[in-house]
Scaffold this motif. Structure first.
Motif, PDB file in Angstrom:
ATOM      1  N   ARG A   1      43.158  70.906  37.138  1.00 35.16           N
ATOM      2  CA  ARG A   1      44.343  71.135  36.259  1.00 35.16           C
ATOM      3  C   ARG A   1      44.249  71.493  34.977  1.00 35.16           C
ATOM      4  O   ARG A   1      45.099  71.646  34.943  1.00 35.16           O
ATOM      5  N   CYS A   2      43.229  72.002  34.976  1.00 37.19           N
ATOM      6  CA  CYS A   2      42.567  72.859  33.655  1.00 37.19           C
ATOM      7  C   CYS A   2      43.279  74.422  34.610  1.00 37.19           C
ATOM      8  O   CYS A   2      44.390  74.867  33.460  1.00 37.19           O
ATOM      9  N   LEU A   3      43.422  74.753  35.654  1.00 34.02           N
ATOM     10  CA  LEU A   3      44.364  75.841  35.837  1.00 34.02           C
ATOM     11  C   LEU A   3      45.669  76.215  35.849  1.00 34.02           C
ATOM     12  O   LEU A   3      45.985  76.442  35.432  1.00 34.02           O
ATOM     13  N   ASN A   4      46.020  74.319  36.344  1.00 37.50           N
ATOM     14  CA  ASN A   4      47.528  74.733  36.021  1.00 37.50           C
ATOM     15  C   ASN A   4      48.039  74.192  34.677  1.00 37.50           C
ATOM     16  O   ASN A   4      49.089  74.633  34.681  1.00 37.50           O
ATOM     17  N   VAL A   5      47.602  74.090  33.914  1.00 38.86           N
ATOM     18  CA  VAL A   5      48.115  74.138  32.492  1.00 38.86           C
ATOM     19  C   VAL A   5      47.446  75.412  32.188  1.00 38.86           C
ATOM     20  O   VAL A   5      49.197  75.871  31.728  1.00 38.86           O
ATOM     21  N   ILE A   6      47.070  76.151  32.106  1.00 40.11           N
ATOM     22  CA  ILE A   6      46.770  77.403  31.938  1.00 40.11           C
ATOM     23  C   ILE A   6      48.473  78.632  32.762  1.00 40.11           C
ATOM     24  O   ILE A   6      49.520  79.331  31.834  1.00 40.11           O
ATOM     25  N   ARG A   7      48.121  78.153  33.943  1.00 41.82           N
ATOM     26  CA  ARG A   7      49.588  78.877  34.403  1.00 41.82           C
ATOM     27  C   ARG A   7      50.997  78.196  34.007  1.00 41.82           C
ATOM     28  O   ARG A   7      51.546  79.300  34.360  1.00 41.82           O
ATOM     29  N   ALA A   8      50.873  76.498  33.489  1.00 40.19           N
ATOM     30  CA  ALA A   8      52.279  76.327  32.614  1.00 40.19           C
ATOM     31  C   ALA A   8      52.387  77.059  31.744  1.00 40.19           C
ATOM     32  O   ALA A   8      53.820  77.096  31.206  1.00 40.19           O
ATOM     33  N   ARG A   9      51.253  77.648  31.483  1.00 38.72           N
ATOM     34  CA  ARG A   9      52.214  78.022  29.708  1.00 38.72           C
ATOM     35  C   ARG A   9      52.522  79.025  29.603  1.00 38.72           C
ATOM     36  O   ARG A   9      52.187  79.812  30.173  1.00 38.72           O
ATOM     37  N   LYS A  10      53.381  79.257  28.544  1.00 38.19           N
ATOM     38  CA  LYS A  10      54.056  80.057  28.082  1.00 38.19           C
ATOM     39  C   LYS A  10      53.302  81.494  27.440  1.00 38.19           C
ATOM     40  O   LYS A  10      52.176  81.029  26.538  1.00 38.19           O
ATOM     41  N   PRO A  11      53.029  82.214  27.512  1.00 41.03           N
ATOM     42  CA  PRO A  11      52.624  83.406  26.608  1.00 41.03           C
ATOM     43  C   PRO A  11      52.984  83.424  25.194  1.00 41.03           C
ATOM     44  O   PRO A  11      54.302  83.301  24.655  1.00 41.03           O
ATOM     45  N   VAL A  12      51.749  83.324  24.323  1.00 42.22           N
ATOM     46  CA  VAL A  12      51.261  83.015  22.864  1.00 42.22           C
ATOM     47  C   VAL A  12      51.174  84.152  22.147  1.00 42.22           C
ATOM     48  O   VAL A  12      49.428  84.450  22.373  1.00 42.22           O
ATOM     49  N   ALA A  13      52.045  84.992  21.452  1.00 48.65           N
ATOM     50  CA  ALA A  13      51.860  85.771  20.617  1.00 48.65           C
ATOM     51  C   ALA A  13      50.312  85.417  19.935  1.00 48.65           C
ATOM     52  O   ALA A  13      49.216  86.683  19.752  1.00 48.65           O
ATOM     53  N   ASP A  14      50.408  85.128  19.048  1.00 49.64           N
ATOM     54  CA  ASP A  14      49.536  84.489  18.054  1.00 49.64           C
ATOM     55  C   ASP A  14      49.127  83.391  18.261  1.00 49.64           C
ATOM     56  O   ASP A  14      49.617  82.066  17.465  1.00 49.64           O
ATOM     57  N   VAL A  15      47.504  83.211  19.254  1.00 50.87           N
ATOM     58  CA  VAL A  15      46.818  82.149  19.676  1.00 50.87           C
ATOM     59  C   VAL A  15      45.788  81.312  18.487  1.00 50.87           C
ATOM     60  O   VAL A  15      44.974  82.796  17.954  1.00 50.87           O
ATOM     61  N   GLU A  16      45.817  80.237  17.056  1.00 49.47           N
ATOM     62  CA  GLU A  16      44.832  80.284  16.200  1.00 49.47           C
ATOM     63  C   GLU A  16      43.654  79.278  17.065  1.00 49.47           C
ATOM     64  O   GLU A  16      44.491  78.571  17.817  1.00 49.47           O
ATOM     65  N   LEU A  17      41.955  80.077  16.535  1.00 45.90           N
ATOM     66  CA  LEU A  17      41.508  79.797  17.591  1.00 45.90           C
ATOM     67  C   LEU A  17      40.635  78.714  15.956  1.00 45.90           C
ATOM     68  O   LEU A  17      40.631  79.169  15.140  1.00 45.90           O
ATOM     69  N   ASP A  18      40.093  77.397  16.766  1.00 53.08           N
ATOM     70  CA  ASP A  18      39.147  77.217  15.597  1.00 53.08           C
ATOM     71  C   ASP A  18      37.240  78.081  15.401  1.00 53.08           C
ATOM     72  O   ASP A  18      36.786  77.548  16.479  1.00 53.08           O
ATOM     73  N   THR A  19      37.353  78.706  14.908  1.00 53.00           N
ATOM     74  CA  THR A  19      36.735  79.633  15.119  1.00 53.00           C
ATOM     75  C   THR A  19      35.373  79.424  13.482  1.00 53.00           C
ATOM     76  O   THR A  19      35.202  80.230  13.152  1.00 53.00           O
ATOM     77  N   ARG A  20      35.967  78.050  12.922  1.00 56.15           N
ATOM     78  CA  ARG A  20      35.098  78.019  11.931  1.00 56.15           C
ATOM     79  C   ARG A  20      33.652  78.323  11.874  1.00 56.15           C
ATOM     80  O   ARG A  20      32.709  77.884  12.823  1.00 56.15           O
ATOM     81  N   GLU A  21      32.381  78.494  11.370  1.00 54.98           N
ATOM     82  CA  GLU A  21      31.722  79.257  11.383  1.00 54.98           C
ATOM     83  C   GLU A  21      30.422  77.595  10.420  1.00 54.98           C
ATOM     84  O   GLU A  21      30.896  77.055   9.568  1.00 54.98           O
TER      85      GLU A  21
END
Length: 184
Positions: free
Chosen positions: A85-105
């Protein structure tokens, strides 16, 4: 109604669930929800997508319990379904230029802000490096290194051979080692 024995093994709970015991299946979900969520979150880098995948996976597993012929294989089946299911979600995603990740310390256990900053930078670099792996490499690496699955289990989960899994993990480790070399 008596309380469900928490010491029951997964295979017993799955067998009871297949016979219609909803409480047994609820216990299976409670037992595996956190590790399955962590796998989905690490693969997808999106809490919302990970929650959706976990919910869909457990719902589908409940509906298809009758198709499982070996109760002891349930956990591998669950990891395989989640990974796919995760692989299917990844394949279905459109490329995103800037992805903001939660990297709070997170706060440093020793109270030193410089150590917390360094740890935060390391985690950010690791998340970024994992995102640069192919979805299959990321799945193999996470299943092996984070979830401790065997090469054979991973091969079954993603529909390939153990040799291919070993190759993907080796390439993933090499890429990650290169990116993480400043922190050695």
């Amino acid at each position: 109604m008596p309380a469900l024995d928490t010491a029951l093994d997964t295979a017993t709970l799955v067998a009871r669930a297949r016979d219609g015991d909803v409480r047994s299946y609820e216990q299976v979900v409670r037992r595996y929800q956190a590790p399955i969520y962590r796998l989905a979150l690490r693969m997808l880098s999106s809490p919302a997508d990970a929650e959706d995948v976990v919910q869909e996976t457990f719902l589908t597993a409940w509906r298809r319990l009758s198709q499982l012929h070996d109760d002891g294989a349930f956990v591998g089946w669950l990891y395989r379904a989640t990974t796919n299911r995760c692989l299917n979600v990844i394949r279905a995603r459109k490329p995103v230029a800037d992805v903001e990740l939660d990297t709070r310390e997170s706060p440093s256990p020793d109270g030193r802000p410089e150590r917390a900053a360094e740890t935060g930078a390391q985690m950010s670099a690791l998340v970024s490096a994992l995102d640069r792996l192919t979805p299959e490499q990321r799945a193999c690496w996470l299943l092996r290194e984070v979830h401790g699955r065997s090469y054979e289990e991973i091969a079954r989960a993603i529909g390939t051979t153990a040799t291919a899994v070993r190759g993907r993990i080796a390439r993933a480790r090499a890429q990650l080692a290169e990116v993480m070399s400043p922190w050695r």
